[in-house]
Design an enzyme around this catalytic site. Sequence first.
Site, short mmCIF file in Angstrom:
data_model
loop_
_atom_site.label_atom_id
_atom_site.label_comp_id
_atom_site.label_asym_id
_atom_site.label_seq_id
_atom_site.Cartn_x
_atom_site.Cartn_y
_atom_site.Cartn_z
N LEU A 91 0.82 -1.21 0.00
CA LEU A 91 0.00 0.00 0.00
C LEU A 91 0.86 1.26 0.00
O LEU A 91 0.49 2.29 -0.59
CB LEU A 91 -0.92 0.01 1.23
CG LEU A 91 -1.67 1.33 1.40
CD1 LEU A 91 -2.91 1.36 0.53
CD2 LEU A 91 -1.98 1.61 2.83
N ARG A 115 -9.50 -0.39 -3.60
CA ARG A 115 -8.54 -1.51 -3.55
C ARG A 115 -8.81 -2.38 -2.33
O ARG A 115 -8.86 -3.62 -2.42
CB ARG A 115 -7.12 -0.95 -3.51
CG ARG A 115 -5.98 -1.97 -3.40
CD ARG A 115 -4.65 -1.20 -3.32
NE ARG A 115 -3.47 -2.05 -3.35
CZ ARG A 115 -2.85 -2.51 -2.27
NH1 ARG A 115 -3.31 -2.22 -1.07
NH2 ARG A 115 -1.75 -3.25 -2.40
#
Length: 309
Positions: A91, A115
């Site tokens: 991330l 996501r």
Amino acid sequence: MKYAIVFPGQGSQSFGMLSDLSSNFSIVKDIFSEASDALDLDLWKLVQEDEDALNQTKNTQPAMLAAGYATYKVLANEVDLSPICMAGHSLGEYTALVAAKSLNYFEAVKLVRKRAELMQSAVPSGTGAMAAILGLNDEKVIEICNQTSSKGVVEAVNFNSPGQVVIAGESEAVNIACDVMKEAGAKRALLLPVSVPSHCSLMNNTAQEFSYSVDVVNFKMGETSVLHNVDASYANDANEIKLKLVEQLCKPVLWTSSVQKMQQLGVEKLIELGPGKVLAGLTKRIDKSLSSIAVIDTATIQSTIEEIS
């Protein structure tokens, strides 16, 4: 001093994170406020007051993006930054792209929320698992995953440092692989408290679906080069950035290779921006010639300024 800036990913979040920085730098809450607007959710309040909500993937990912970017903005407002490159773990790659001005922050917050939601819904709860394998080399971990894949999907997905690899896949196969790893001499094979088997082929369909969300977001080449997880190298254009982000969902994180690449580029120090000290710790295990600092509060902001100004 030549340095790189790196951003941590999911797992480095902590309840009440950035409270010290927010007390001394108003921009922290400004950054979180913008994320809150993007999500229609009071993200700062969640981070400071609701630990269970913070640890839900759909909240963790935007919260970590906001925390990393807020820390970056605090430092950037205090000293003129000129890193050799940037990178982020999983991330954290999105945070790096925002800091490099390759991706708009408001858009990034919405994108990482999408996501997270897609990742969470990719496999039924309880059917996926991840485990950290300590004390075996990369090749041995890959070999054992291949041996046990007849029991289900199990793959090496995070090459974090020599002797530290994370595997992911279907729960039964991951558990069996952990037993075989221990028999092969692993110091530890530790199941991680996550519900999503990230960066493995179980995410292939999710990556395809995510590509539609990525396609409609505007990316550009940033002011600072960003090393990507999937290949430890730079993208050549905005479309390649998009491809690498989509691939990242279902391909391994090559963190060891990324740090080694930084060293080859002349980097002497890694500056980790955001909660936790995970990447700073990994740096020492990857290359002892590199120094690192984790910027997590006002004191570490000041010491970093002194080092690089």
